[in-house]
Write a protein that holds these residues in place. Structure first.
Motif, PDB file in Angstrom:
ATOM      1  N   MET A   1       9.825   5.729   1.382  1.00 23.29           N
ATOM      2  CA  MET A   1       8.584   5.657   0.652  1.00 23.29           C
ATOM      3  C   MET A   1       8.473   4.323  -0.079  1.00 23.29           C
ATOM      4  SD  MET A   1       7.079   8.190  -2.257  1.00 23.29           S
ATOM      5  CE  MET A   1       7.955   7.613  -3.665  1.00 23.29           C
ATOM      6  N   TYR A   2       9.548   3.924  -0.774  1.00 20.98           N
ATOM      7  CA  TYR A   2       9.485   2.676  -1.527  1.00 20.98           C
ATOM      8  C   TYR A   2       9.365   1.467  -0.616  1.00 20.98           C
ATOM      9  CZ  TYR A   2      10.918   5.694  -5.323  1.00 20.98           C
ATOM     10  OH  TYR A   2      10.972   6.700  -6.240  1.00 20.98           O
ATOM     11  N   GLY A   3      10.007   1.552   0.534  1.00 22.64           N
ATOM     12  CA  GLY A   3       9.881   0.470   1.508  1.00 22.64           C
ATOM     13  C   GLY A   3       8.457   0.334   2.020  1.00 22.64           C
ATOM     14  N   TRP A   4       7.790   1.462   2.235  1.00 23.12           N
ATOM     15  CA  TRP A   4       6.401   1.433   2.694  1.00 23.12           C
ATOM     16  C   TRP A   4       5.508   0.802   1.637  1.00 23.12           C
ATOM     17  CZ3 TRP A   4       1.783   3.328   0.938  1.00 23.12           C
ATOM     18  CH2 TRP A   4       0.729   3.314   1.844  1.00 23.12           C
ATOM     19  N   ILE A   5       5.712   1.181   0.370  1.00 22.58           N
ATOM     20  CA  ILE A   5       4.928   0.588  -0.720  1.00 22.58           C
ATOM     21  C   ILE A   5       5.193  -0.908  -0.799  1.00 22.58           C
ATOM     22  CG2 ILE A   5       4.605   0.541  -3.234  1.00 22.58           C
ATOM     23  CD1 ILE A   5       5.276   3.555  -3.198  1.00 22.58           C
ATOM     24  N   TRP A   6       6.453  -1.301  -0.738  1.00 25.07           N
ATOM     25  CA  TRP A   6       6.824  -2.720  -0.851  1.00 25.07           C
ATOM     26  C   TRP A   6       6.180  -3.538   0.265  1.00 25.07           C
ATOM     27  CZ3 TRP A   6       8.937  -5.419  -4.657  1.00 25.07           C
ATOM     28  CH2 TRP A   6       9.423  -6.689  -4.387  1.00 25.07           C
ATOM     29  N   ARG A   7       6.194  -3.010   1.481  1.00 27.80           N
ATOM     30  CA  ARG A   7       5.612  -3.743   2.614  1.00 27.80           C
ATOM     31  C   ARG A   7       4.101  -3.895   2.492  1.00 27.80           C
ATOM     32  NH1 ARG A   7       9.269  -0.542   5.394  1.00 27.80           N
ATOM     33  NH2 ARG A   7       7.615   0.898   5.988  1.00 27.80           N
ATOM     34  N   HIS A   8       3.429  -2.983   1.818  1.00 29.06           N
ATOM     35  CA  HIS A   8       1.975  -3.025   1.729  1.00 29.06           C
ATOM     36  C   HIS A   8       1.453  -3.756   0.497  1.00 29.06           C
ATOM     37  CE1 HIS A   8       2.427  -0.040   4.879  1.00 29.06           C
ATOM     38  NE2 HIS A   8       1.198  -0.363   5.237  1.00 29.06           N
ATOM     39  N   LEU A   9       2.337  -4.188  -0.392  1.00 27.61           N
ATOM     40  CA  LEU A   9       1.892  -4.971  -1.545  1.00 27.61           C
ATOM     41  C   LEU A   9       1.634  -6.407  -1.106  1.00 27.61           C
ATOM     42  CD1 LEU A   9       4.312  -3.734  -4.341  1.00 27.61           C
ATOM     43  CD2 LEU A   9       1.884  -3.232  -4.105  1.00 27.61           C
TER      44      LEU A   9
END
Length: 57
Positions: A1-9
């Protein structure tokens, strides 16, 4: 989940870190201002089962 958020910032690493920090602070603020006060009466923390008589000697 955190990786997905990080990639989309947007932005580089420093901008992403700053946005992540702002998002975390905003989430904590919302929790303390609205969610926790709403949920507090629903929680059983004030259901005391210990009697007040006697000493703790």
């Amino acid at each position: 989940m955190y990786g997905w958020i990080w990639r989309h910032l947007p932005g580089n690493v420093w901008v992403k870190a700053l946005i992540s920090l702002v998002l975390a602070v905003a989430i904590v603020f919302v929790l303390f201002q609205w969610v926790f006060p709403w949920a507090e009466p629903l929680l059983p923390f004030n259901d005391v089962t210990v009697n007040g008589g006697g000493s703790a000697g």
